[in-house]
Design a protein around this motif. Structure first.
Motif, PDB file in Angstrom:
ATOM      1  N   THR A 248      44.995  65.955 -13.656  1.00 33.63           N
ATOM      2  CA  THR A 248      44.774  67.346 -13.379  1.00 33.63           C
ATOM      3  C   THR A 248      44.081  67.730 -12.071  1.00 33.63           C
ATOM      4  OG1 THR A 248      44.759  67.932 -15.682  1.00 33.63           O
ATOM      5  CG2 THR A 248      44.249  69.834 -14.225  1.00 33.63           C
TER       6      THR A 248
ATOM      7  N   ASP B 136      44.227  72.480 -19.485  1.00 31.01           N
ATOM      8  CA  ASP B 136      44.633  72.006 -18.264  1.00 31.01           C
ATOM      9  C   ASP B 136      45.701  73.118 -17.707  1.00 31.01           C
ATOM     10  OD1 ASP B 136      43.150  69.864 -18.729  1.00 31.01           O
ATOM     11  OD2 ASP B 136      44.711  68.335 -18.518  1.00 31.01           O
TER      12      ASP B 136
ATOM     13  N   GLU C 139      52.427  66.543 -15.820  1.00 27.40           N
ATOM     14  CA  GLU C 139      51.262  65.821 -16.310  1.00 27.40           C
ATOM     15  C   GLU C 139      51.466  65.240 -17.557  1.00 27.40           C
ATOM     16  OE1 GLU C 139      47.275  67.677 -15.918  1.00 27.40           O
ATOM     17  OE2 GLU C 139      46.284  65.926 -17.335  1.00 27.40           O
TER      18      GLU C 139
HETATM   19 MG   LIG Z   1      44.611  66.862 -17.598  1.00 24.55          MG
END
Ligand SMILES: [Mg+2]
Ligand SMILES: Nc1nc2c(ncn2[C@@H]2O[C@H](COP(=O)(O)OP(=O)(O)OP(=O)(O)O)[C@@H](O)[C@H]2O)c(=O)[nH]1
Ligand SMILES: [Zn+2]
Lengths: 117, 239
Positions: free
Chosen positions: B61, B85, B133
């Protein structure tokens, strides 16, 4: 842990390969897995057995063939199987090496039992 | 190929005929097919798709956040549960879509069929770079292509120098490896060169970055690299 997902792909692919054949007629599914595919064969086997029942592949035996990892040395041209700590050439010591194979994951063939004529 | 095996099965005594079907297919063919479609779509639009993978807490992140000043970014956030996140990106005004894998048996990775529609949707924001991600894991995401142009493995200094030997597939499939949190190396008395050597043993041609969110020049280096990849994409697009 992704062996669960991979088992599902194996079963889906098996079902789509047999077409109209009833799934209980599948007697064998042969799979090959490279040692570097990041798959634990015992875990895959466990999920296959578990999930096969749910999709009707009730009599299928799963055979998992584990293929070795192979690297080629760019210095001396020989191939070798690396071990966990040693990714350099055991013949000449060079670390200039290239991955050749060992991350494949394939369904090779199926066996189906049919009624006699 | 047919082979005949004479056995007595189910008591009806008829000879049992065994038929063999050659399949010869990659097990993850179905995933690959969707990934290829995503890849083609992104290539056609000239948008760089980057799959960011790494252990939990490796700095994924933070890495993506540090690059937001350099590009018009959108993010696909993959976690087993929660949207912690994703909220960080939303607060920064970065378009973000959350995928939770708890509905997919709490999978430790993303699969192309689960994210295709979301990746299509993110294109509506007209981003320059879309980051995925991936779920924090060093094993499972390696087999699942999501259609990305770049697979960036984040490998943080506190994880120690021997990870590439223990988890070769993920390092082998990486297009680039960022050794993150390098600011911690002196504190931990670790030599980043040892990390680099070990990565190169598994993947001799991979691009390696030393990265820290605390050292702006390391962020710029990655931004340059990604920008070059964008240019290559634009060339491909105009062909
Ligand atoms: Mg993360
Ligand atoms: N010292 C230092 N700390 C960092 C760096 N990058 C990230 N961190 C810290 O490491 C912790 C984890 O960072 P995240 O970016 O949340 O890591 P992540 O990979 O997204 O974590 P998960 O999504 O939970 O798997 C946070 O406390 C960050 O502040 C860095 O370059 N240097
Ligand atoms: Zn050699």
């Amino acid at each position: 842990m992704h062996e669960y997902s991979i088992a599902k792909y194996v079963l889906d692919s098996t079902l789509s390969s047999i077409g109209e054949t009833p799934p209980e007629r599948v007697s064998k599914v042969v799979i090959s897995i490279g040692k570097m595919a990041g798959v634990v064969p015992e875990s895959l086997d466990m999920y296959l057995k578990l999930l096969a029942q749910e999709v009707g592949l009730t009599r299928a035996v799963f055979e998992i063939v584990v293929n070795p990892v192979e690297f080629k040395c760019n210095q001396c041209g020989q191939t070798f199987e690396p071990n966990k700590e040693l990714f350099w050439c055991p013949h000449c010591g060079s670390s200039n090496v290239t991955f050749v194979r060992g991350n494949e994951m394939a369904i090779d063939y199926l066996e189906i039992e049919e009624e006699g004529p | 190929m047919r082979n005949f095996v004479f056995e007595h099965l189910h008591g009806h005594g008829a000879p049992q005929e065994k038929r063999r079907i050659e399949v010869g297919k990659n097990i993850l063919d179905a995933n690959e097919k969707v990934a290829r479609e995503v890849h083609e779509l992104y290539t056609k639009r000239g948008v760089l798709l980057v799959n960011v993978v790494g252990s939990p807490g490796s700095g994924k992140t933070s890495f993506i956040k540090s690059l937001t000043p350099h590009f018009k970014v959108a993010v696909l956030e993959g976690d087993i549960a929660s949207s912690v996140d994703a909220k960080q990106f939303a607060r920064m005004g970065v378009p973000v879509i959350q995928v939770n894998t708890d509905i997919y048996g709490s999978a430790c990775h993303l699969e192309a069929p689960w994210v295709r529609d979301k990746l299509e949707l993110l294109l509506e924001y007209e981003p320059e770079v879309v980051f995925i991600e991936n779920v924090g894991n060093l094993v499972c995401p390696s087999d699942f292509n999501l259609g990305e142009h770049e697979r960036l493995v984040l490998y943080s200094v506190p994880e120690g120098p021997d990870k590439p030997m223990k988890y070769p597939p993920i390092f082998h499939t990486a297009t680039a490896v960022a050794i993150t949190k390098v600011d911690l190396a002196p504190v931990m008395e670790l030599d980043v060169r040892e990390f680099e050597q070990n990565v190169l043993h598994i993947n001799p041609n991979v691009r390696i970055f030393n990265f820290s969110i605390k050292v702006p020049s390391t962020v710029e280096e990655v931004a340059h690299y990604l920008n070059d990849k964008r240019q290559e994409l634009a060339k491909e697009k105009s062909k």
